[in-house]
Design a protein around this motif. Structure first.
Motif, PDB file in Angstrom:
ATOM      1  N   GLY A  57      -2.962  -6.213   1.587  1.00  0.00           N
ATOM      2  CA  GLY A  57      -2.778  -5.193   2.611  1.00  0.00           C
ATOM      3  C   GLY A  57      -1.632  -4.263   2.284  1.00  0.00           C
ATOM      4  N   ARG A  58      -1.199  -3.535   3.325  1.00  0.00           N
ATOM      5  CA  ARG A  58      -0.110  -2.576   3.148  1.00  0.00           C
ATOM      6  C   ARG A  58       1.153  -3.271   2.652  1.00  0.00           C
ATOM      7  NH1 ARG A  58       0.053   2.046   6.943  1.00  0.00           N
ATOM      8  NH2 ARG A  58      -0.547   0.543   8.553  1.00  0.00           N
ATOM      9  N   SER A  76      -7.206  -4.203   2.774  1.00  0.00           N
ATOM     10  CA  SER A  76      -7.280  -3.663   4.137  1.00  0.00           C
ATOM     11  C   SER A  76      -7.449  -2.145   4.032  1.00  0.00           C
ATOM     12  CB  SER A  76      -5.999  -3.979   4.905  1.00  0.00           C
ATOM     13  OG  SER A  76      -4.941  -3.200   4.376  1.00  0.00           O
ATOM     14  N   GLY A  91     -13.746  -4.879   6.422  1.00  0.00           N
ATOM     15  CA  GLY A  91     -13.515  -4.639   7.845  1.00  0.00           C
ATOM     16  C   GLY A  91     -14.621  -3.870   8.512  1.00  0.00           C
ATOM     17  N   GLN A  92     -14.311  -3.428   9.711  1.00  0.00           N
ATOM     18  CA  GLN A  92     -15.304  -2.752  10.556  1.00  0.00           C
ATOM     19  C   GLN A  92     -15.921  -1.562   9.841  1.00  0.00           C
ATOM     20  OE1 GLN A  92     -13.565  -1.495  14.268  1.00  0.00           O
ATOM     21  NE2 GLN A  92     -15.323  -0.231  14.763  1.00  0.00           N
ATOM     22  N   THR A  93     -15.094  -0.787   9.161  1.00  0.00           N
ATOM     23  CA  THR A  93     -15.620   0.381   8.457  1.00  0.00           C
ATOM     24  C   THR A  93     -15.673   0.142   6.951  1.00  0.00           C
ATOM     25  OG1 THR A  93     -13.378   1.252   8.731  1.00  0.00           O
ATOM     26  CG2 THR A  93     -15.077   2.171  10.149  1.00  0.00           C
ATOM     27  N   GLY A 133      -3.744  -8.300  10.200  1.00  0.00           N
ATOM     28  CA  GLY A 133      -4.835  -8.925  10.960  1.00  0.00           C
ATOM     29  C   GLY A 133      -5.267  -8.087  12.155  1.00  0.00           C
ATOM     30  N   ALA A 134      -5.317  -6.765  11.974  1.00  0.00           N
ATOM     31  CA  ALA A 134      -5.830  -5.877  13.025  1.00  0.00           C
ATOM     32  C   ALA A 134      -7.290  -6.233  13.301  1.00  0.00           C
ATOM     33  CB  ALA A 134      -5.734  -4.416  12.548  1.00  0.00           C
ATOM     34  N   VAL A 136      -0.888 -15.107   3.950  1.00  0.00           N
ATOM     35  CA  VAL A 136       0.523 -15.075   3.565  1.00  0.00           C
ATOM     36  C   VAL A 136       1.106 -13.814   4.173  1.00  0.00           C
ATOM     37  CG1 VAL A 136       2.179 -14.999   1.664  1.00  0.00           C
ATOM     38  CG2 VAL A 136       0.015 -16.253   1.383  1.00  0.00           C
ATOM     39  N   ASN A 137       2.111 -13.998   5.034  1.00  0.00           N
ATOM     40  CA  ASN A 137       2.721 -12.840   5.699  1.00  0.00           C
ATOM     41  C   ASN A 137       4.148 -13.212   6.047  1.00  0.00           C
ATOM     42  OD1 ASN A 137       3.378 -10.761   7.728  1.00  0.00           O
ATOM     43  ND2 ASN A 137       1.184 -10.275   7.543  1.00  0.00           N
ATOM     44  N   LYS A 138       5.059 -12.245   5.915  1.00  0.00           N
ATOM     45  CA  LYS A 138       6.462 -12.591   6.199  1.00  0.00           C
ATOM     46  C   LYS A 138       6.771 -12.569   7.692  1.00  0.00           C
ATOM     47  CE  LYS A 138       8.370  -7.976   5.460  1.00  0.00           C
ATOM     48  NZ  LYS A 138       9.176  -7.102   4.644  1.00  0.00           N
ATOM     49  N   ALA A 181       2.457 -12.221  13.040  1.00  0.00           N
ATOM     50  CA  ALA A 181       1.299 -11.413  12.587  1.00  0.00           C
ATOM     51  C   ALA A 181       0.001 -12.008  13.142  1.00  0.00           C
ATOM     52  CB  ALA A 181       1.254 -11.367  11.055  1.00  0.00           C
ATOM     53  N   LEU A 223       5.552 -12.270   0.141  1.00  0.00           N
ATOM     54  CA  LEU A 223       4.415 -12.397  -0.787  1.00  0.00           C
ATOM     55  C   LEU A 223       4.851 -12.307  -2.242  1.00  0.00           C
ATOM     56  CD1 LEU A 223       3.161  -9.458  -2.105  1.00  0.00           C
ATOM     57  CD2 LEU A 223       2.858  -9.041   0.320  1.00  0.00           C
ATOM     58  N   PHE A 224       5.933 -11.569  -2.484  1.00  0.00           N
ATOM     59  CA  PHE A 224       6.333 -11.373  -3.882  1.00  0.00           C
ATOM     60  C   PHE A 224       6.860 -12.657  -4.527  1.00  0.00           C
ATOM     61  CE2 PHE A 224       6.380  -7.179  -1.926  1.00  0.00           C
ATOM     62  CZ  PHE A 224       5.483  -6.544  -2.772  1.00  0.00           C
TER      63      PHE A 224
HETATM   64  P1  FAD Z   1      -0.256  -3.396   8.415  1.00  0.00           P
HETATM   65  O1  FAD Z   1      -0.830  -3.551   9.758  1.00  0.00           O
HETATM   66  O2  FAD Z   1       0.815  -2.394   8.218  1.00  0.00           O
HETATM   67  O3  FAD Z   1       0.275  -4.832   7.989  1.00  0.00           O
HETATM   68  C1  FAD Z   1       0.996  -5.088   6.830  1.00  0.00           C
HETATM   69  C2  FAD Z   1       1.440  -6.546   6.914  1.00  0.00           C
HETATM   70  O4  FAD Z   1       2.095  -6.888   5.716  1.00  0.00           O
HETATM   71  C3  FAD Z   1       2.419  -6.812   8.059  1.00  0.00           C
HETATM   72  O5  FAD Z   1       1.895  -7.860   8.873  1.00  0.00           O
HETATM   73  C4  FAD Z   1       3.706  -7.239   7.358  1.00  0.00           C
HETATM   74  O6  FAD Z   1       4.397  -8.262   8.042  1.00  0.00           O
HETATM   75  C5  FAD Z   1       3.173  -7.757   6.042  1.00  0.00           C
HETATM   76  N1  FAD Z   1       4.150  -7.652   4.958  1.00  0.00           N
HETATM   77  C6  FAD Z   1       4.882  -6.546   4.589  1.00  0.00           C
HETATM   78  N2  FAD Z   1       5.650  -6.849   3.520  1.00  0.00           N
HETATM   79  C7  FAD Z   1       5.401  -8.162   3.214  1.00  0.00           C
HETATM   80  C8  FAD Z   1       5.913  -9.029   2.209  1.00  0.00           C
HETATM   81  N3  FAD Z   1       6.808  -8.616   1.294  1.00  0.00           N
HETATM   82  N4  FAD Z   1       5.457 -10.309   2.204  1.00  0.00           N
HETATM   83  C9  FAD Z   1       4.554 -10.743   3.131  1.00  0.00           C
HETATM   84  N5  FAD Z   1       4.044  -9.938   4.098  1.00  0.00           N
HETATM   85  C10 FAD Z   1       4.463  -8.668   4.128  1.00  0.00           C
HETATM   86  N6  FAD Z   1      -8.668  -1.813   8.807  1.00  0.00           N
HETATM   87  C11 FAD Z   1      -9.251  -2.581   7.884  1.00  0.00           C
HETATM   88  O7  FAD Z   1      -8.574  -3.369   7.203  1.00  0.00           O
HETATM   89  N7  FAD Z   1     -10.593  -2.477   7.650  1.00  0.00           N
HETATM   90  C12 FAD Z   1     -11.385  -1.636   8.345  1.00  0.00           C
HETATM   91  O8  FAD Z   1     -12.595  -1.582   8.080  1.00  0.00           O
HETATM   92  C13 FAD Z   1     -10.802  -0.839   9.359  1.00  0.00           C
HETATM   93  N8  FAD Z   1     -11.557  -0.003  10.100  1.00  0.00           N
HETATM   94  C14 FAD Z   1     -10.963   0.712  11.106  1.00  0.00           C
HETATM   95  C15 FAD Z   1     -11.746   1.497  11.941  1.00  0.00           C
HETATM   96  C16 FAD Z   1     -11.179   2.208  12.978  1.00  0.00           C
HETATM   97  C17 FAD Z   1     -12.052   3.033  13.879  1.00  0.00           C
HETATM   98  C18 FAD Z   1      -9.775   2.140  13.172  1.00  0.00           C
HETATM   99  C19 FAD Z   1      -9.142   2.887  14.304  1.00  0.00           C
HETATM  100  C20 FAD Z   1      -8.991   1.383  12.354  1.00  0.00           C
HETATM  101  C21 FAD Z   1      -9.561   0.667  11.301  1.00  0.00           C
HETATM  102  N9  FAD Z   1      -8.793  -0.138  10.455  1.00  0.00           N
HETATM  103  C22 FAD Z   1      -9.402  -0.931   9.536  1.00  0.00           C
HETATM  104  C23 FAD Z   1      -7.319  -0.067  10.455  1.00  0.00           C
HETATM  105  C24 FAD Z   1      -6.642  -1.193  11.198  1.00  0.00           C
HETATM  106  O9  FAD Z   1      -6.490  -0.848  12.561  1.00  0.00           O
HETATM  107  C25 FAD Z   1      -5.236  -1.452  10.615  1.00  0.00           C
HETATM  108  O10 FAD Z   1      -4.488  -0.270  10.640  1.00  0.00           O
HETATM  109  C26 FAD Z   1      -5.245  -1.985   9.187  1.00  0.00           C
HETATM  110  O11 FAD Z   1      -6.144  -3.063   9.073  1.00  0.00           O
HETATM  111  C27 FAD Z   1      -3.841  -2.451   8.822  1.00  0.00           C
HETATM  112  O12 FAD Z   1      -3.817  -2.845   7.485  1.00  0.00           O
HETATM  113  P2  FAD Z   1      -2.712  -3.864   6.995  1.00  0.00           P
HETATM  114  O13 FAD Z   1      -2.819  -5.148   7.717  1.00  0.00           O
HETATM  115  O14 FAD Z   1      -2.766  -3.901   5.497  1.00  0.00           O
HETATM  116  O15 FAD Z   1      -1.352  -3.084   7.351  1.00  0.00           O
END
Ligand code: FAD
Length: 309
Positions: free
Chosen positions: A201-202, A227, A243-245, A261-262, A278-280, A284, A298-299
């Protein structure tokens, strides 16, 4: 009552999604036929004929069916639709491209992305990003259905001995033409068919850091996923999105690294058999669905995990 399943293939290999669609057709009941629309696709028809539980394979072979242009495949389906009570497609990019055209031309409501068959006219499908299940009853004479492949265990690829009938191919609709295909080269298993998926993920922080997942994925024989935030940030290619899209996956093991985990992400992976996160951040939401959760950076955790495996 007879169901026509539309084969997913590349003119050489029958794709596993077809086996999941046949499994859904078995739940509907009645005879099952498979339509192979392609070019030089005799081997695919032979493979389809071996699929367990299939009574007949229809092969329509023509140049203009080679690249699965939706307009032409839909016409081919419509040419035989009169013989069928149910027309079933896997809910893949290709199935979702053809099915609505068939439903519209038959003037019936498409029943999309079913996850269960309650009876020949009643089906279950997820709504609100998988947070609720709609039970849909169709009074249409013909049911045009797309099947969520992760919800039906595929039938056996071998064991059947269906007859193969050659159909007269429909004429080229001329509405579209094939220009080219850019296929991303990938030695890993296909994301939706993989038994193990490692997704980032991000939290991965950059495309460069995403490479950290490769040795772990190599050891697990996994497909790589991502993600939407990671894809939007350019850390990972578009076709890795879960994911959904993005893509819906349900592997034996799903490893979510740096993914919050959105709900839109969960909609694509929460049916995985075992989920590791795995998440810090201990808060989450991914930990709400994880079977095993590791609160860690994670690193350090990913290389350690890889070494331990
Ligand atoms: P974030 O929510 O920013 O999470 C990043 C996580 O990384 C955080 O929990 C943080 O604690 C953790 N982290 C950061 N640094 C570290 C580290 N060094 N070690 C361990 N953990 C760390 N999302 C999808 O994934 N798939 C879809 O298909 C999808 N479709 C969507 C459709 C619509 C209509 C909308 C509105 C949104 C959609 N989204 C989708 C987006 C979704 O809402 C979230 O924005 C997205 O899933 C977030 O991605 P993420 O978890 O990687 O990022």
């Amino acid at each position: 009552m007879t169901t026509l399943v539309i084969a997913e293939h590349d003119n050489q290999q029958l794709k596993p999604a077809t086996l999941n669609a046949v499994a859904a057709a078995q739940k509907i009941g009645g005879d099952i036929h498979i339509l192979v629309a392609g070019s030089g696709a005799q081997d695919v028809a032979a493979q389809a004929a071996k699929v367990a539980g299939v009574a007949s394979v229809l092969l329509a072979d023509a140049d203009h069916l080679k690249d699965s242009l939706a307009e032409n495949v839909a016409e081919q389906v419509l040419a035989v639709a009169g013989d069928y009570s149910h027309i079933v497609f896997p809910a893949t990019a290709s199935g979702k491209n053809v099915a609505p055209r068939v439903a519209a031309k038959l003037d019936v409501a498409q029943i999309s992305d079913i996850t269960a068959v309650d009876s020949p006219d009643t089906f279950e499908r997820p709504i609100y990003a998988g947070n609720a299940v709609a039970i849909v009853q169709s009074s249409d004479e013909k049911k045009v259905i797309t099947v969520r492949v992760t919800s039906f265990d595929g039938v056996a690829a071998e064991g059947g001995s269906a007859e193969i009938k050659t159909l007269q191919a429909v004429a080229d609709s001329g509405l579209s033409s094939f220009v080219g295909r850019e296929v991303a080269k990938n030695d890993r298993p296909e994301l939706t068919a993989a038994t193990v998926v490692v997704s980032g993920g991000r939290g991965m922080g950059s495309a460069e850091n995403f490479k950290l997942l490769e040795p772990l994925a190599d050891k697990l024989g996994a497909a790589l996923g991502a993600s939407r935030a990671a894809v939007d940030a350019g850390f990972a290619p578009n076709d890795w999105q879960v994911g959904q899209t993005g893509k819906i996956v349900a592997p034996q093991l799903y490893v979510a690294i740096g993914i919050s985990g959105a709900i839109q992400h969960l909609a694509g992976m929460k049916d995985s058999k075992v989920i590791v996160a795995v998440n810090k951040d201990p808060e989450a939401p991914i930990f709400g669905v994880a079977d095993y959760g590791l609160v860690a950076d994670l690193f350090t955790a990913v290389p350690e995990l890889e070494k331990a495996i």
